[in-house]
Design an enzyme around this catalytic site. Structure first.
Site, PDB file in Angstrom:
ATOM      1  CB  SER A 124     110.927  46.145  26.844  1.00 24.27           C
ATOM      2  OG  SER A 124     110.047  46.134  25.760  1.00 24.27           O
ATOM      3  CE1 TYR A 148     115.316  48.406  23.773  1.00 27.44           C
ATOM      4  CE2 TYR A 148     113.227  47.402  23.133  1.00 27.44           C
ATOM      5  CZ  TYR A 148     113.952  48.217  23.980  1.00 27.44           C
ATOM      6  OH  TYR A 148     113.325  48.835  25.038  1.00 27.44           O
ATOM      7  CE  LYS A 152     115.597  47.686  27.367  1.00 26.67           C
ATOM      8  NZ  LYS A 152     116.191  48.609  28.341  1.00 26.67           N
TER       9      LYS A 152
HETATM   10  P1  NAD Z   1     114.941  57.706  26.062  1.00 24.98           P
HETATM   11  O1  NAD Z   1     115.825  57.494  24.880  1.00 24.98           O
HETATM   12  O2  NAD Z   1     114.116  58.939  26.120  1.00 24.98           O
HETATM   13  O3  NAD Z   1     115.808  57.636  27.410  1.00 24.98           O
HETATM   14  C1  NAD Z   1     116.999  56.883  27.518  1.00 24.98           C
HETATM   15  C2  NAD Z   1     118.088  57.829  27.987  1.00 24.98           C
HETATM   16  O4  NAD Z   1     119.295  57.075  28.156  1.00 24.98           O
HETATM   17  C3  NAD Z   1     118.393  58.928  26.964  1.00 24.98           C
HETATM   18  O5  NAD Z   1     118.316  60.183  27.625  1.00 24.98           O
HETATM   19  C4  NAD Z   1     119.815  58.630  26.494  1.00 24.98           C
HETATM   20  O6  NAD Z   1     120.528  59.808  26.203  1.00 24.98           O
HETATM   21  C5  NAD Z   1     120.374  57.867  27.670  1.00 24.98           C
HETATM   22  N1  NAD Z   1     121.440  56.922  27.341  1.00 24.98           N
HETATM   23  C6  NAD Z   1     121.464  55.982  26.358  1.00 24.98           C
HETATM   24  N2  NAD Z   1     122.622  55.309  26.402  1.00 24.98           N
HETATM   25  C7  NAD Z   1     123.332  55.797  27.437  1.00 24.98           C
HETATM   26  C8  NAD Z   1     124.606  55.515  27.981  1.00 24.98           C
HETATM   27  N3  NAD Z   1     125.402  54.568  27.439  1.00 24.98           N
HETATM   28  N4  NAD Z   1     125.035  56.215  29.046  1.00 24.98           N
HETATM   29  C9  NAD Z   1     124.253  57.183  29.577  1.00 24.98           C
HETATM   30  N5  NAD Z   1     123.051  57.517  29.119  1.00 24.98           N
HETATM   31  C10 NAD Z   1     122.596  56.834  28.041  1.00 24.98           C
HETATM   32  O7  NAD Z   1     114.033  56.401  26.192  1.00 24.98           O
HETATM   33  P2  NAD Z   1     112.816  56.076  27.158  1.00 24.98           P
HETATM   34  O8  NAD Z   1     111.626  55.848  26.305  1.00 24.98           O
HETATM   35  O9  NAD Z   1     112.742  57.048  28.273  1.00 24.98           O
HETATM   36  O10 NAD Z   1     113.283  54.657  27.680  1.00 24.98           O
HETATM   37  C11 NAD Z   1     113.957  54.478  28.918  1.00 24.98           C
HETATM   38  C12 NAD Z   1     114.265  53.007  29.099  1.00 24.98           C
HETATM   39  O11 NAD Z   1     113.043  52.264  29.042  1.00 24.98           O
HETATM   40  C13 NAD Z   1     115.164  52.412  28.013  1.00 24.98           C
HETATM   41  O12 NAD Z   1     116.041  51.484  28.614  1.00 24.98           O
HETATM   42  C14 NAD Z   1     114.188  51.698  27.101  1.00 24.98           C
HETATM   43  O13 NAD Z   1     114.788  50.612  26.440  1.00 24.98           O
HETATM   44  C15 NAD Z   1     113.144  51.225  28.091  1.00 24.98           C
HETATM   45  N6  NAD Z   1     111.813  51.018  27.483  1.00 24.98           N
HETATM   46  C16 NAD Z   1     111.219  52.033  26.776  1.00 24.98           C
HETATM   47  C17 NAD Z   1     109.987  51.811  26.179  1.00 24.98           C
HETATM   48  C18 NAD Z   1     109.313  52.891  25.365  1.00 24.98           C
HETATM   49  O14 NAD Z   1     108.447  52.573  24.552  1.00 24.98           O
HETATM   50  N7  NAD Z   1     109.622  54.153  25.541  1.00 24.98           N
HETATM   51  C19 NAD Z   1     109.344  50.567  26.298  1.00 24.98           C
HETATM   52  C20 NAD Z   1     109.974  49.565  27.036  1.00 24.98           C
HETATM   53  C21 NAD Z   1     111.222  49.807  27.625  1.00 24.98           C
END
Ligand code: NAD
Ligand code: UDP
Length: 333
Positions: A124, A148, A152
């Protein structure tokens, strides 16, 4: 290629699954459903007209992951699984380190046990922290401002150490900016539970009448119209960036950090105006005080992604708003 997507039922992973499956890859999704729903899988199968294997499990279950890697002949992993709320990470840092850092250690153990070494990690822009200059490039100092962001950064550093220890490892840390938007089918998109924290899903719920009005957190920033500016990126562009990263790792070893953004910041007011145009609805709003911890503006340099991955974002802010409205009206009523 056989690709495992941890956190596979989540927002960004589900869009990436579509892009990969439609390009001929076999994707296997692994998720504990802590922030997603199983119904996403049926929608993915409807969009792609393919069977998509789904395993419900936690990435901290190394044995289960190892079994999935063997049974599905996995050749590369995209590690999306993680918790992502800044506010929640401040309240409960142990939960965040356990899930995000321990979860990655478990995944690496399972990969190592199976001789698997190709990994794309969901990082991120939050790893950069308070901007010393803008746009952020990948050499900007890394000083996350909350737990958070720390998780990362710790994972990135761990992956760097792992790839230094053994030249066979191929790792891409993709530093996302602000993912928004939805698949054009309107069948999948961002669906946060409860009241959204992020701007785009909040605006969508105001436009649909589910929330009465938007609070704009400050209009006295030193930005083009005084409201905060971010580098919003369409989730379909982001999904295509992951496929480009997988292709890149086929040819390159080592550890790579790559920004995925558009390089163009947009203000809160621009997004609100864009959404009004896309939806044909007025967005009632009021100006309130700044949100604590918010940066006025940040955005990416995108040269590295273009140079290494041959990828750049294509979709406009209008397309982002239109796709969210399409998802809101088709799937969120
Ligand atoms: P999201 O919450 O929709 O997807 C994450 C998924 O991981 C969820 O379906 C959740 O159920 C699953 N999960 C969480 N912990 C878990 C575990 N211990 N075991 C198995 N599954 C698990 O979020 P997203 O927006 O799709 O983000 C995906 C990734 O991208 C994350 O790592 C997030 O930190 C990163 N990210 C997201 C953003 C954003 O703004 N959406 C920005 C930068 C980075
Ligand atoms: N924002 C806002 N009202 C909201 C949510 C967000 O004015 O209800 C603003 C926020 O201050 C920031 C921008 O919208 O300037 C993007 O916020 P978001 O939480 O989506 O992304 P982040 O700040 O985490 O990059």
């Amino acid at each position: 290629m056989n690709i495992l997507l941890t956190g596979g039922a989540g927002y960004i992973a589900s869009h990436t699954a579509v892009v990969l499956a439609q390009a001929g890859h076999q994707v296997t999704l692994f998720d504990n459903l802590s922030n997603s729903q199983k119904s996403v899988i049926a929608n993915l199968e409807a969009i792609t007209a393919k069977t998509i294997p789904f395993i419900e499990g936690d990435v901290r279950d190394t044995q289960l992951l190892s079994q999935v890697i063997t049974e599905h002949h996995i050749e590369a992993v995209i590690h999306f699984a993680g918790l992502k709320s800044v506010a929640q990470s401040v309240e409960d840092p142990i939960l965040y380190y356990a899930n995000n850092v321990q979860g990655t250690i478990s995944l690496l153990e399972a990969m190592q046990a199976n001789g698997l070494n190709k990994l794309v990690f969901s990082s991120s822009a939050t790893v950069y922290g308070d901007p010393e200059y803008l746009p952020y490039d990948e050499h900007h100092p890394l000083k996350p401002m909350n737990p958070y962001g720390q998780t990362k950064l710790q994972v990135e550093e761990m992956l760097h150490d792992v790839s230094r220890s053994n030249a066979d490892w191929r790792v891409a840390c993709l530093r996302y900016f602000n993912p928004v938007g939805a698949h054009p089918s309107g069948l999948i998109g961002e669906n946060p539970s409860g009241i959204p924290n992020n701007l785009m899903p909040y605006v969508a719920r105001v436009a649909s009448g589910h929330l009465p009005e938007l609070s704009i957190f400050g209009n006295d920033y030193d930005t083009k119209d005084g409201t905060g500016e971010r580098d919003y990126i369409h989730v379909m562009d982001l999904a295509e960036g992951h496929m480009a990263a997988i292709d890149f790792l086929e040819k390159h070893s080592g550890w790579h950090a790559i920004n995925l953004g558009t390089g163009q910041p947009h203000s809160v007011m621009e997004l609100v105006t864009g959404f009004e145009k896309a939806s044909g609805k007025a967005i009632p709003r009021k100006i309130v005080g700044r949100r604590p911890g918010d940066l006025p503006v940040y955005f990416a340099t995108v040269d590295q992604a273009q140079k290494l991955l041959g990828w750049s974002a294509k979709r406009s802010l209008d397309e982002m708003c239109e796709s969210v409205w399409n998802f809101q009206t088709k799937s969120m009523s």
